[in-house]
Design an enzyme around this catalytic site. Structure first.
Site, PDB file in Angstrom:
ATOM      1  N   THR A 190      23.465  53.689  44.521  1.00 30.52           N
ATOM      2  CA  THR A 190      23.158  52.274  44.761  1.00 30.52           C
ATOM      3  C   THR A 190      22.687  52.058  46.192  1.00 30.52           C
ATOM      4  O   THR A 190      21.712  51.337  46.436  1.00 30.52           O
ATOM      5  CB  THR A 190      24.374  51.392  44.448  1.00 30.52           C
ATOM      6  OG1 THR A 190      24.721  51.553  43.074  1.00 30.52           O
ATOM      7  CG2 THR A 190      24.071  49.934  44.718  1.00 30.52           C
ATOM      8  N   ASN A 217      19.786  57.122  31.953  1.00 28.87           N
ATOM      9  CA  ASN A 217      21.233  57.281  31.850  1.00 28.87           C
ATOM     10  C   ASN A 217      21.777  56.998  30.458  1.00 28.87           C
ATOM     11  O   ASN A 217      22.812  57.528  30.072  1.00 28.87           O
ATOM     12  CB  ASN A 217      21.935  56.368  32.862  1.00 28.87           C
ATOM     13  CG  ASN A 217      21.485  54.922  32.751  1.00 28.87           C
ATOM     14  OD1 ASN A 217      20.301  54.620  32.913  1.00 28.87           O
ATOM     15  ND2 ASN A 217      22.415  54.020  32.490  1.00 28.87           N
ATOM     16  N   GLN A 222      20.292  61.103  37.192  1.00 27.43           N
ATOM     17  CA  GLN A 222      20.654  61.863  35.994  1.00 27.43           C
ATOM     18  C   GLN A 222      19.862  63.159  35.856  1.00 27.43           C
ATOM     19  O   GLN A 222      19.954  63.832  34.833  1.00 27.43           O
ATOM     20  CB  GLN A 222      20.428  60.993  34.745  1.00 27.43           C
ATOM     21  CG  GLN A 222      21.284  59.750  34.675  1.00 27.43           C
ATOM     22  CD  GLN A 222      22.754  60.053  34.463  1.00 27.43           C
ATOM     23  OE1 GLN A 222      23.125  61.153  34.046  1.00 27.43           O
ATOM     24  NE2 GLN A 222      23.608  59.084  34.761  1.00 27.43           N
ATOM     25  N   SER A 278      23.171  60.860  43.315  1.00 31.76           N
ATOM     26  CA  SER A 278      24.581  60.468  43.351  1.00 31.76           C
ATOM     27  C   SER A 278      25.460  61.688  43.107  1.00 31.76           C
ATOM     28  O   SER A 278      25.201  62.473  42.196  1.00 31.76           O
ATOM     29  CB  SER A 278      24.869  59.410  42.287  1.00 31.76           C
ATOM     30  OG  SER A 278      26.239  59.096  42.251  1.00 31.76           O
ATOM     31  N   GLY A 279      26.537  61.821  43.895  1.00 33.23           N
ATOM     32  CA  GLY A 279      27.418  62.969  43.747  1.00 33.23           C
ATOM     33  C   GLY A 279      28.296  62.916  42.517  1.00 33.23           C
ATOM     34  O   GLY A 279      28.489  63.926  41.838  1.00 33.23           O
ATOM     35  N   HIS A 280      28.828  61.742  42.182  1.00 31.27           N
ATOM     36  CA  HIS A 280      29.833  61.702  41.109  1.00 31.27           C
ATOM     37  C   HIS A 280      29.234  61.870  39.719  1.00 31.27           C
ATOM     38  O   HIS A 280      29.970  62.009  38.743  1.00 31.27           O
ATOM     39  CB  HIS A 280      30.669  60.417  41.197  1.00 31.27           C
ATOM     40  CG  HIS A 280      30.023  59.197  40.650  1.00 31.27           C
ATOM     41  ND1 HIS A 280      30.276  58.706  39.391  1.00 31.27           N
ATOM     42  CD2 HIS A 280      29.126  58.341  41.195  1.00 31.27           C
ATOM     43  CE1 HIS A 280      29.579  57.600  39.189  1.00 31.27           C
ATOM     44  NE2 HIS A 280      28.878  57.358  40.274  1.00 31.27           N
ATOM     45  N   THR A 330      30.163  56.972  60.447  1.00 33.82           N
ATOM     46  CA  THR A 330      30.681  58.340  60.440  1.00 33.82           C
ATOM     47  C   THR A 330      30.479  58.958  59.060  1.00 33.82           C
ATOM     48  O   THR A 330      30.840  58.363  58.040  1.00 33.82           O
ATOM     49  CB  THR A 330      32.181  58.353  60.800  1.00 33.82           C
ATOM     50  OG1 THR A 330      32.341  57.754  62.080  1.00 33.82           O
ATOM     51  CG2 THR A 330      32.721  59.769  60.818  1.00 33.82           C
ATOM     52  N   CYS A 372      29.737  44.569  27.655  1.00 27.73           N
ATOM     53  CA  CYS A 372      30.414  43.722  26.675  1.00 27.73           C
ATOM     54  C   CYS A 372      30.011  42.272  26.865  1.00 27.73           C
ATOM     55  O   CYS A 372      29.652  41.844  27.947  1.00 27.73           O
ATOM     56  CB  CYS A 372      31.915  43.847  26.814  1.00 27.73           C
ATOM     57  SG  CYS A 372      32.538  45.466  26.336  1.00 27.73           S
TER      58      CYS A 372
END
Length: 753
Positions: A84, A170, A200, A220-222, A258, A349
């Site tokens: 993001t 995604n 992705q 993105s890392g996660h 940092t 939802c």
């Protein structure tokens, strides 16, 4: 721990995680790197002493590896907090550059793919407004395979300041042909800035960014086994760049703050595995395709009619997006979640049935969009994990057959047969299935098209004899499924019933121990009627169509509506039932499931006047006019006006307090309100203190629990479901019905697992 307790714990299902496009677990090597750089090599890369120098070396080594794995021999690699931030940084830089060049006003376009992650269009709109470009944000259409419309791009690119596309989607896994896309983009507008969302893509498709003219590429890392809160951004050499975060000048002044060294160390571990020629935890693409085929085969064993919404050769192998006729995404998600299998719908939802904006953009049918399921695995999946996942999926086949979710060639299964009244819902519409288990007879009332297959499966799957299919009135907002059900079930009723399905030859419909009689109740429409339900001669409920709604009344501004007739119908119905008789409507806009005359009079004092005055009590016509105006202004068709109250909930029990609560309230009845297929897929007992007795009353059978006396107002109840949402709905319903002590397990048993 006692032997019984150990066995009780073992009954809890092992989690099978198949939602890797949402996030991934952290790889052991990445977790070890995080801990090492949190506890041992914890220096600040900006410090000049030895500890800081070691940290700086790790930082730059990771940056070099990032270049290598994405094929970026030139350009900048900037570490960020995630995708993001990378998207925001890219968009702000591009829009600021456009503004400096004088590219402002509505004739300037900002293009994005119609299937992009919402972070992209929302960021475009936000920064377009904040930076006051006044440009036009426009979506690029896609075809049924999810590929971008190249002709649209050619036509609009000359007026475009920034174009945003994806490497891989995604939800669907659809990958864009970046080489072809680049050719089209640069031939139409060599100077346009181009951002490619690569979140992705890494580890799933080949990237060679340096040999492209991509200007910005966020990662993105996660999404690839690193912790949350770390990512990086590629910026092409010469592309305009505006630091998004100013401060101490870290990252060569490109991104102050940092650096997240533990997160960067995790990326180092991930990149090292990606860079290995052999022995990597990441599987080659050929193996990932094999895993996909194995998972697809397991899914088809459960759902033979499964339809893929995206497929080879247009996708990365790690995403399976599918729909099943007759199922909404929530149905399948609840079933899988109860079995310990984590998947997603890929859609948000809402109060209505959610649909996938990605599949909508692809032009797929609404049932596919509303039923879309995304199953995604990671490129580090092992053969053992794939086998475990396939086994967990295949074991659901017998459950969906036993619960009549799908039909099989097996004999009807009676061990899970439905008895009594089942209330099924599609959005705000209600359909009812009445079953006498002893006689194996059934009646369907107010069948909704979207529920036709489910109703047919329940009737056929249990070998029921369908006595009648009835409508309470000719519905204005939807077509009855009566004719379709008649055809699906092979019934011979042509010419034998009236326009609402009532058999001409019968004054009373017998359904085993149940009897249905009809009374005319016009008002909402001229032909409206109510069906009085008796059990062994005792009147227990009435199906009232849109005469009364839970929390309101049916609309009275239709061409054949009659307010005077409505009042007389209310009086007629009131004389034939008790104040506490359940009144079951064909719409439920407020998730209240039923009403009674006692409740309706309490909620809407005007009802008392309607039932006692001779005609047109004071304020009645004014109320009608106000309701009619509100209905006409509604964004969608509604069959009545309902006053929604959020004050029905009483008490909640937090999961840490559960054991103490059950010890202090030994007489409490624990009620599982999940649907039968969820209860079959995953028992609730192992998540509760040992010895807890659980009653199973699904939300769809809540009305039957009241009719049968299984749930009584003097009981103390603790309602439980997976997340705490449905049990909260049930608690509100029962509190409204006069139950004094109804508790809800906050967060559901998901918090206990």
């Amino acid at each position: 721990m006692s032997t019984a307790s150990a066995q009780h714990q073992r009954l809890r299902q092992q989690e099978v995680y198949l939602d890797n496009n949402a996030t991934t677990p952290v790889l052991p090597c990445a977790a070890a790197a995080v801990m090492h750089h949190m506890q041992t090599c914890f220096g600040n890369p900006s410090s000049s002493h030895s500890t800081g120098i070691k940290a700086k070396v790790e930082l730059e080594a990771t940056r070099a590896l990032a270049r290598k794995v994405i094929g970026a021999s030139s350009g900048q690699i900037v570490f960020t907090s995630g995708a993001t931030e990378g998207i925001q940084t890219s968009i702000v830089a591009a829009l600021q550059a456009a503004k400096n060049r004088g590219q402002t006003g509505p004739e300037v376009l900002l293009l994005y793919g119609a299937t992009e992650h919402k972070a992209v269009p929302e960021s475009l709109k936000h920064w377009n407004q904040v930076l006051q470009l006044g440009a036009t944000v426009k979506a690029i259409p896609v075809n049924s395979q999810g590929l971008l419309d190249l002709d649209f791009i050619r036509r609009h690119l000359p007026q475009t300041a920034l174009i945003c596309t994806m490497a891989a989607n995604n939800e669907t896994g659809v990958k864009q042909d970046l080489a072809l896309l680049e050719k089209v983009i640069r031939s139409a507008n060599p100077d346009v800035l181009w951002m490619v969302d690569c979140v992705q893509a890494l580890g799933k498709m080949q990237l060679d960014i340096a040999n492209t003219s991509i200007d910005y590429a966020p990662f993105s890392g996660h999404k690839l086994y690193a912790p949350k809160g770390i990512g990086f951004l590629y910026v092409r050499h010469g592309a305009p760049y505006q630091p998004f975060i100013a401060g101490g000048g870290q990252e060569a002044g490109l991104r102050s703050g940092t650096e997240n060294l533990p997160g960067i160390a995790a990326l180092h571990a991930i990149f090292t595995e990606l860079d290995k020629k052999a022995g990597s935890v990441f599987q080659p693409e050929t193996v990932l395709w094999q895993y996909r085929e194995a998972l697809l085969s397991a899914l088809r064993a459960v759902f033979p009619t499964l339809v893929l919404n995206s497929d080879a050769p247009f996708i990365v192998p790690t995403t399976l997006n599918f729909s099943v006729p007759g199922f909404y995404s929530k149905d399948i998600m609840d079933l899988f979640d109860a079995a310990g299998i984590r998947i997603s719908s890929g859609s948000a939802c809402s109060s209505k049935v959610p649909s996938s904006f990605v599949l909508d953009a692809m032009g797929l049918e609404s049932w596919r969009s509303q039923g879309a399921i995304r199953l995604s695995f990671g490129p580090a999946m092992t053969a053992a994990e794939c086998e475990t996942a396939c086994h967990a999926i295949r074991r659901l086949a017998v459950i969906v057959q036993r619960c009549c979710l799908v039909l099989s060639d097996a004999e009807p299964l009676s061990d899970n047969a439905v008895s009594g009244l089942t209330q099924l819902k599609h959005e705000d519409m209600c359909s009812y299935l009445l079953v006498c288990a002893k006689s194996q007879q059934a009646v369907i009332i107010d069948p909704v098209m979207a529920l036709a297959n489910r109703l047919a499966n329940m009737v056929q799957g249990q070998g029921l004899q369908l006595v009648a299919i009835l409508d309470t009135h000719l519905h204005q907002d939807h077509r009855s499924a009566r004719d379709d059900l008649t055809a699906l079930l092979g019934l011979q009723q042509e010419g034998a019933t009236d326009v609402l399905g009532w058999p001409f030859s019968q004054a009373v419909i017998e359904c085993g121990d149940y009897q249905l009689s009809k009374i005319a109740t016009p008002g909402h429409s001229a032909e409206s009627r109510s069906y009085l339900l008796s059990q062994q001669g005792v009147r227990v409920a009435a199906f009232v169509g849109d005469l009364l709604l839970p929390g309101g009344v049916g609309r009275l501004d239709l061409a054949d509506s009659d307010p005077a007739a409505f009042q007389q119908s209310l009086k007629t119905l009131n004389r034939m039932v008790t104040p506490d008789t359940l009144l079951l409507s064909s719409h439920d806009y407020a998730q209240r499931f039923f009403t009674t005359f006692a409740i309706a009079t309490k909620e809407q004092p005007l009802f008392g006047a309607l039932l006692t005055e001779n005609d047109n009590p004071p304020g009645w016509l004014q109320t009608l006019r106000q309701q009619s105006a509100a209905l006409c202004q509604a964004s969608q068709y509604q069959c009545g006006v309902v006053e929604v109250s959020w004050s029905d909930a009483k008490a909640v029990v937090d999961t840490p307090e559960l054991q103490a609560f059950l010890q202090q309230q030994p007489d409490v009845m624990v009620v599982d309100v999940r649907e039968p297929y969820e209860q079959s897929a995953g028992a609730l007992g192992p998540y509760l203190p040992e010895g807890t007795v659980v009653q199973q009353w699904p939300l769809s059978r809540l009305c039957d629990a009241l009719l049968s006396g299984a749930l009584r107002k003097e009981q103390r109840l603790l309602l439980v479901c997976r997340s705490g949402n449905r049990s909260l709905v049930a608690a509100k319903v029962l509190n409204r019905a006069g139950f004094a002590e109804v508790y809800n397990l906050k967060g559901g048993f998901a918090m206990l697992s």
